[in-house]
Design an enzyme around this catalytic site. Sequence first.
Site, PDB file in Angstrom:
ATOM      1  N   THR A 213       0.855  -1.189   0.000  1.00 52.10           N
ATOM      2  CA  THR A 213       0.000   0.000   0.000  1.00 52.10           C
ATOM      3  C   THR A 213       0.893   1.243   0.000  1.00 52.10           C
ATOM      4  OG1 THR A 213      -1.813  -1.072   1.148  1.00 52.10           O
ATOM      5  CG2 THR A 213      -1.616   1.299   1.492  1.00 52.10           C
ATOM      6  N   GLY A 243     -10.890  -2.016   2.844  1.00 53.17           N
ATOM      7  CA  GLY A 243     -10.014  -1.858   4.006  1.00 53.17           C
ATOM      8  C   GLY A 243     -10.073  -0.453   4.577  1.00 53.17           C
ATOM      9  N   GLY A 264      -1.337  -1.633   6.706  1.00 61.02           N
ATOM     10  CA  GLY A 264      -1.362  -2.804   7.575  1.00 61.02           C
ATOM     11  C   GLY A 264      -2.683  -3.518   7.459  1.00 61.02           C
ATOM     12  N   GLY A 266      -6.061  -3.826   7.567  1.00 60.96           N
ATOM     13  CA  GLY A 266      -7.032  -2.744   7.542  1.00 60.96           C
ATOM     14  C   GLY A 266      -8.157  -2.827   8.553  1.00 60.96           C
TER      15      GLY A 266
END
Length: 345
Positions: A213, A243, A264, A266
């Site tokens: 991400t 997320g 991370g 979510g």
Amino acid sequence: MNASRPHALVLFVCVLLLTAFIDGFTAPVLASDPASATALVIHGGAGTIVKGQMTPELEEEYRLELEEALLAGQAILQSGGSSLDAVVAVIKILEDSPLFNAGKGAVFTAEGRNEMDAAIMDGATGKAGAVAFVTRVKNPITAARAVMDHTEHVMLAGAGADTFAVAQGLELAEAEYFHTDRRWKQLQEAQEKENTTTTGSLSHDTRKPYLGTVGALALDQQGRLAAATSTGGMTNKRFGRIGDTPIIGAGTWADASCAVSATGHGEYFIRFTVASDICARARYLGISVESAAQEVIFDVLPAAGGTGGVITLDDKGQISMPFNTEGMYRGFVHSDGDPTIQIYK
Ligand code: ASP
């Protein structure tokens, strides 16, 4: 006549004192010239980045891509551009790279599609825009920005968001554009693992190594903060799972004095509204944004089983990049300084 002389003297002394008082406050401000200081901090995802499994060539590719993004954002900020323009430019570069789980390099859903989420927030105005599970926009962050700039809404999702992007004249891409062999292989691995375990397809375990991400925070010469985040979400996700990334306050947040972008697992970032909680803690507890971020990343999230990290930036240009995973692709640059890139702890 005589009686007015002491008054004139008192007035004169008062004016002198007032001038000195005002000088005392304005001089240091002018001397340090905070209006020209800019800052930019980015991440390319947190997760399992094991040094032994990374080739020097691949590590170099990541570093170069992160550096290119930082330099592009820095150039905008240094020429007086807005923090919003800087974060969009940064995210677009990372979305165009197959290395990161956003745009071109987005992970696959269980059905073999690429459903992407993105959000942007303007700290100066409190305005925000987000898109969730878009499939046709080449750069989902541009769609998030268009939602913020051209609608009365904050979040658009699915086919409607794609239709909006078309109507806005945003650059589109066919499904093949988002296909990368690396992500396809990761989906096959996740599904094989799922078939041999009882964890269920939405388990974070099946996508743990597939981080990537991307996020960016900027402080411009006018002292305005902005935050942006973009992701393909979790490998093997299904049922239209969304997320934290496009959820304002969870994965993305910016206000007048604090900006946060998260990466991370979510679901935990949504449940603990991680991004806005960090800024709220800093403000209400009177602590630094860095301390607030450490509390959330090292205490709050691990206590619940949440993994990941954040980047933070305050209105003085102070950055922090805490994560509770093995690594997080990250970097920052201040004003006209040189970019710093880090991957491991
Ligand atoms: N936070 C993203 C999500 O849960 C994924 C990630 O940051 O790796 O969709």
